[in-house]
Design an enzyme around this catalytic site. Structure first.
Site, short mmCIF file in Angstrom:
data_model
loop_
_atom_site.label_atom_id
_atom_site.label_comp_id
_atom_site.label_asym_id
_atom_site.label_seq_id
_atom_site.Cartn_x
_atom_site.Cartn_y
_atom_site.Cartn_z
N LYS A 185 9.98 65.92 28.17
CA LYS A 185 11.44 66.07 28.32
C LYS A 185 11.70 66.66 29.68
O LYS A 185 11.14 67.72 30.03
CB LYS A 185 11.94 67.00 27.20
N LYS B 220 18.23 73.46 16.23
CA LYS B 220 17.71 74.78 16.60
C LYS B 220 18.31 75.79 15.62
O LYS B 220 19.54 75.95 15.55
CB LYS B 220 18.14 75.18 18.01
N GLU C 59 19.91 64.13 26.24
CA GLU C 59 20.31 65.32 25.48
C GLU C 59 21.48 66.03 26.16
O GLU C 59 21.43 66.33 27.36
CB GLU C 59 19.11 66.26 25.37
N SER D 116 9.09 70.68 27.35
CA SER D 116 10.29 70.64 28.18
C SER D 116 9.91 71.06 29.59
O SER D 116 9.35 72.14 29.79
CB SER D 116 11.34 71.61 27.64
N LYS E 283 14.32 68.24 32.43
CA LYS E 283 15.63 68.82 32.68
C LYS E 283 16.24 68.06 33.86
O LYS E 283 15.53 67.74 34.83
CB LYS E 283 15.49 70.31 33.06
N ASP F 52 17.27 66.14 29.46
CA ASP F 52 18.19 67.13 28.92
C ASP F 52 19.04 67.68 30.06
O ASP F 52 18.50 68.24 31.01
CB ASP F 52 17.41 68.28 28.26
N ASP G 11 22.81 68.87 21.39
CA ASP G 11 22.10 70.15 21.22
C ASP G 11 23.20 71.22 21.12
O ASP G 11 23.69 71.50 20.02
CB ASP G 11 21.18 70.37 22.45
N GLY H 72 13.78 74.01 21.13
CA GLY H 72 13.20 75.33 21.40
C GLY H 72 14.13 76.18 22.25
O GLY H 72 14.95 75.65 23.00
C1 SMG Z 1 16.42 78.53 28.73
S1 SMG Z 1 16.71 76.87 28.26
C2 SMG Z 1 16.71 76.92 26.53
C3 SMG Z 1 17.44 75.70 26.01
C4 SMG Z 1 16.65 74.41 26.25
N1 SMG Z 1 15.33 74.50 25.65
C5 SMG Z 1 14.31 73.76 26.12
O1 SMG Z 1 14.38 73.03 27.08
C6 SMG Z 1 12.99 73.91 25.38
C7 SMG Z 1 12.43 75.28 25.61
C8 SMG Z 1 11.22 75.49 24.69
O2 SMG Z 1 10.32 74.65 24.71
O3 SMG Z 1 11.26 76.48 23.93
C9 SMG Z 1 17.41 73.21 25.67
O4 SMG Z 1 18.59 73.05 26.04
O5 SMG Z 1 16.88 72.42 24.90
MG MG Z 2 18.78 71.09 25.13
#
Ligand code: SMG
Ligand code: MG
Length: 368
Positions: free
Chosen positions: A161, A262, A213, A135, A163, A188, A238, A290
């Site tokens: 992925k 998750k 996402e 991510s 953001k 995402d 998610d 994650g």
């Molecule tokens: C602090 S952002 C945590 C939530 C985010 N998590 C990630 O982007 C993956 C983070 C990881 O690789 O643990 C999501 O919305 O999927």
């Molecule tokens: Mg997410």
């Protein structure tokens, strides 16, 4: 297991680089580590809340309070419990799913370590390693993003992925597509858009993304169904999928065609397996998301991601993607684009107690 009590710790662990999402920038991961103290030995779990309620309504201090004043005392009323009893005992308490998940994992880890049984085998894993996606946070500009993505591809990550948020979506995605061709790519939004942005989101269709996402509100299911009828790219939920029931409702309404599972968000690894089973039955692919976990949650996620219905690469990255130092003696590493599923009893990793102490900023023991 015969529970004697639980130890809660708040850890603050610096991140290797700032992690920017549509809801802010993190430079330190504040997380709660749960230690189940039982006559059969210790078990370890992780409450994946953030410091502030920005991803969902849960946050560290709230989870600490719910766990120490309500969830743990409820569990300590029963002299011997099985991990499978935890969610039933905690059901009367509404919400606080990340807190419940962390406590349940600690009990499950203690029970499985005592049995000498790996979590992966217990959950029904069918693989001994899982493909590792990464991510990537929002960067200063698209050109910088391309360089950051290049670094992860060079490390061997099999899926990228990105953001995104309003104003940082189309150009960023175009730059990555332009630079790297048809690599497995998804985005995402962490709920940054509304149906008013439906044309912007449709503007992502030309990039042949694996999925978009959680584009809309974190507790929405109906508008995502409307959106799914307008955009070609698969919608993946998610934040909205907080339970087996929410997953059932989302599939019934056609709100999502892929689900990011998750364990923390849905209240535990047992609920996560139930959602996996529902989706497998419905022909809906799932992948393991994650929450910037330490090696404790990361090891458990690797086991979960090895179940047969997890057919898309997840966010089970190497520990070094986020941390200079982890709190387990065998941090997750990337090997040929994959992370190994731990084979030892329970979560299959051991605690690095020196590191645990170094990052601990608060602690409390709750005994029977
Ligand atoms: C602090 S952002 C945590 C939530 C985010 N998590 C990630 O982007 C993956 C983070 C990881 O690789 O643990 C999501 O919305 O999927
Ligand atoms: Mg997410």
């Amino acid at each position: 297991v015969a529970l004697d009590g639980f130890e809660l710790r708040v850890l603050r662990i610096p991140l290797v680089s700032p992690f920017t999402t549509s809801f802010g920038t993190e430079t330190v991961r504040e997380v709660i580590i749960v230690r189940a103290l039982t006559a059969d030995g210790d078990g370890w779990g992780e409450i994946v809340t953030g410091e502030a309620p920005l991803y969902s309504s849960e946050y560290t201090q709230g989870a600490w309070d719910a766990a120490s004043r309500w969830l743990i005392p409820a569990l300590l009323e029963t002299p011997r419990i099985a991990a499978e009893d935890v969610s039933r005992i905690l059901e009367p308490f509404k919400g606080h799913r990340m807190a419940k998940a962390g406590v349940e994992l600690a009990v499950l880890d203690a029970a499985l370590r005592a049995e000498g049984r790996p979590l992966a085998a217990y959950l029904g894993a069918e693989r001994d390693r899982v493909p590792s996606g990464v991510s990537v946070g929002i960067q200063s500009d698209p050109a910088r993003l391309v360089e950051v993505v290049r670094g992860y591809l060079d490390e061997g990550y099999v899926r990228i992925k990105l953001k995104i948020k309003p104003g940082r979506d189309i150009a960023d995605t175009a730059a990555v597509r332009e630079a790297f061709g048809d690599i497995p790519l998804q985005v995402d939004a962490n709920s940054a858009y509304t149906l008013a942005d439906i044309e912007t989101l449709a503007g992502l269709d030309p990039f042949d993304l694996l999925l978009i996402e959680q584009p809309l509100q974190e507790d929405d299911i109906v508008d995502h169904a409307t959106l799914a009828r307008r955009v070609r790219t698969p919608i993946c939920l998610d934040e909205s999928i907080v339970s087996l029931k929410a997953a059932t409702d989302a599939l019934a309404l056609g709100s999502t065609s892929v689900i990011n599972i998750k364990a923390g968000r849905v209240g535990g690894y047992l609920e996560a397996v139930a959602i996996h089973d529902l989706c497998r039955e419905a022909g809906i692919p799932v992948w393991c998301g994650g929450m910037v976990e330490t090696g404790i949650g990361r090891a458990a996620n690797a086991a979960l991601a090895a179940l047969p219905g997890f057919t898309l690469p997840g966010d089970v990255s190497a520990s070094s993607r986020f941390y200079h130092r982890d709190i387990v003696t065998e941090p997750a590493v990337l090997e040929d684009g994959h992370v190994r599923v731990p084979t030892g009893p329970g979560i299959g990793v051991d605690i690095d107690h020196a590191a645990l102490e170094e990052f601990t900023v608060a602690r409390e023991t709750v005994r029977r």
